[in-house]
Design an enzyme around this catalytic site. Structure first.
Site, PDB file in Angstrom:
ATOM      1  N   ASN A 101       0.871  -1.183   0.000  1.00 28.84           N
ATOM      2  CA  ASN A 101       0.000   0.000   0.000  1.00 28.84           C
ATOM      3  C   ASN A 101       0.904   1.227   0.000  1.00 28.84           C
ATOM      4  OD1 ASN A 101      -1.796   2.046   0.565  1.00 28.84           O
ATOM      5  ND2 ASN A 101      -2.274   1.347   2.653  1.00 28.84           N
ATOM      6  N   LYS A 112       0.078   4.265  -0.172  1.00 27.39           N
ATOM      7  CA  LYS A 112      -0.585   5.427   0.457  1.00 27.39           C
ATOM      8  C   LYS A 112      -0.399   6.663  -0.432  1.00 27.39           C
ATOM      9  CE  LYS A 112      -0.088   3.219   4.885  1.00 27.39           C
ATOM     10  NZ  LYS A 112       0.019   3.329   6.331  1.00 27.39           N
ATOM     11  N   HIS A 160      -9.424   1.004   5.324  1.00 28.65           N
ATOM     12  CA  HIS A 160      -8.125   1.199   5.985  1.00 28.65           C
ATOM     13  C   HIS A 160      -8.319   2.131   7.186  1.00 28.65           C
ATOM     14  CE1 HIS A 160      -4.032   2.488   6.705  1.00 28.65           C
ATOM     15  NE2 HIS A 160      -3.653   1.379   6.090  1.00 28.65           N
ATOM     16  N   GLU A 203      -6.710   4.541   8.181  1.00 27.54           N
ATOM     17  CA  GLU A 203      -6.548   5.979   7.877  1.00 27.54           C
ATOM     18  C   GLU A 203      -7.837   6.542   7.279  1.00 27.54           C
ATOM     19  OE1 GLU A 203      -2.902   5.441   5.709  1.00 27.54           O
ATOM     20  OE2 GLU A 203      -1.943   4.909   7.613  1.00 27.54           O
ATOM     21  N   GLU A 233      -5.232  -5.096  10.765  1.00 26.38           N
ATOM     22  CA  GLU A 233      -4.176  -4.104  10.964  1.00 26.38           C
ATOM     23  C   GLU A 233      -4.419  -3.362  12.274  1.00 26.38           C
ATOM     24  OE1 GLU A 233      -2.230  -2.796   7.087  1.00 26.38           O
ATOM     25  OE2 GLU A 233      -4.077  -1.662   7.240  1.00 26.38           O
ATOM     26  N   GLY A 250       2.625   2.087  10.890  1.00 24.87           N
ATOM     27  CA  GLY A 250       3.573   3.194  10.738  1.00 24.87           C
ATOM     28  C   GLY A 250       4.306   3.547  12.018  1.00 24.87           C
ATOM     29  N   SER A 272       3.539  -2.335  10.336  1.00 27.70           N
ATOM     30  CA  SER A 272       5.001  -2.405  10.499  1.00 27.70           C
ATOM     31  C   SER A 272       5.602  -3.747  10.087  1.00 27.70           C
ATOM     32  CB  SER A 272       5.396  -2.029  11.929  1.00 27.70           C
ATOM     33  OG  SER A 272       5.005  -0.694  12.218  1.00 27.70           O
TER      34      SER A 272
HETATM   35  P1  PGA Z   1       2.944   0.188   7.709  1.00 23.56           P
HETATM   36  O1  PGA Z   1       1.476   0.410   7.096  1.00 23.56           O
HETATM   37  O2  PGA Z   1       3.486  -1.080   7.094  1.00 23.56           O
HETATM   38  O3  PGA Z   1       3.721   1.394   7.311  1.00 23.56           O
HETATM   39  O4  PGA Z   1       2.778   0.053   9.190  1.00 23.56           O
HETATM   40  C1  PGA Z   1       0.614  -0.672   6.895  1.00 23.56           C
HETATM   41  C2  PGA Z   1      -0.695  -0.184   6.355  1.00 23.56           C
HETATM   42  O5  PGA Z   1      -1.150   0.898   6.749  1.00 23.56           O
HETATM   43  O6  PGA Z   1      -1.330  -0.852   5.517  1.00 23.56           O
END
Ligand code: PGA
Length: 250
Positions: free
Chosen positions: A9, A11, A95, A97, A167, A173, A213
């Site tokens: 992803n 983003k 997601h 976010e 997640e 992140g 992560s």
């Molecule tokens: P990350 O993000 O690997 O940077 O933690 C994962 C995601 O948001 O899908």
């Protein structure tokens, strides 16, 4: 056996040139990986250029979100048929976010899931608890509610075209990964819940990805868990060398 799926992803990263360079590198290291699926979700503006690079490869393309309608007055949205027209086969939906920053609720996420499936896209349906919810021991309750509401009205047949991505919000992140035991525990819970909602063989066939992560160092132990069928990767998907290591998990 469930076929592993590693999804990147991107983003809101990469302009068209950066996306082109990144997918060119990833395309090379994904060539010949025939026992697993690799999927990329670039920003919408880069979908068509990434798609062109992937033309002769098995790497799958997805959007990072999708509208339920085919067209109309939905400023800022992308429709399932638009995603398909540029070669996309899937969309990430729900997601954290989207849930947290853009206040998408379970009802809207459910509409997006149903819309994606209706037009033939694979839905990568994301769920996850916040740190506060985990610390107050509400993880399973929160996830159950997200799953029941987000998947409301999804038929058994469509469930087989749906991927669930667990997640934990506190792991996204942050560099803080759920331990393999924590992740496995939740994945087993999700599969059990799906077996209650659908037939057992449907629950057994649904791929459940872990996200938060995931990196080159922890991917192997996560992928070794019986109910972890893949990964949704953010930060580590933006560098070809780390993503290539991740898709080559043991
Ligand atoms: P990350 O993000 O690997 O940077 O933690 C994962 C995601 O948001 O899908």
């Amino acid at each position: 056996m469930r076929r592993p799926l590693i999804a990147g992803n991107w983003k809101m990263h990469t302009n068209i040139l950066e996306a082109y360079l990144l997918v060119s590198e990833i395309g090379k290291c994904a060539a010949g990986l025939d026992d697993r699926d690799v999927l990329l979700a670039p920003p919408n503006v880069a979908l068509s250029s990434v798609s062109r690079v992937l033309q002769d490869s098995d790497v799958l393309l997805a959007s990072q979100n999708v509208c339920w309608a085919e067209k109309g007055a939905f400023t800022g949205e992308i429709s399932p048929t638009m995603v398909k027209a540029v070669g996309g086969v899937a969309s990430i939906i729900g997601h954290s976010e989207r849930r947290q920053i853009f206040h998408e609720d379970d009802e809207m996420i459910n509409k997006r899931v149903l819309g994606a499936l209706k037009f033939g896209l694979m839905a990568i349906f994301c769920i996850g608890e916040t740190l506060e919810e985990r610390e107050s021991e509400n993880t399973f309750e929160v996830l159950e509610s997200q799953i029941r509401q987000g998947l409301a009205g999804v038929s058994s047949e469509d469930m087989q075209k749906t991927v669930v991505a667990y997640e934990p919000v506190w792991a996204i992140g942050t560099g803080k990964t759920a331990t393999k035991e924590q992740a496995q525990e939740v994945h087993a819970f999700i599969r059990k819940l799906l077996a209650e909602m659908y037939e057992k063989d449907v629950a057994e066939s649904v791929r459940i990805l872990y996200g938060g992560s995931v990196n080159a160092e922890n991917v192997d132990e996560l992928m070794a868990q019986p109910d972890i069928d893949g990964a949704l990767v953010g930060g580590a998907a933006l560098k070809a060398d780390s993503f290539c290591r991740i898709i080559n998990f043991n």
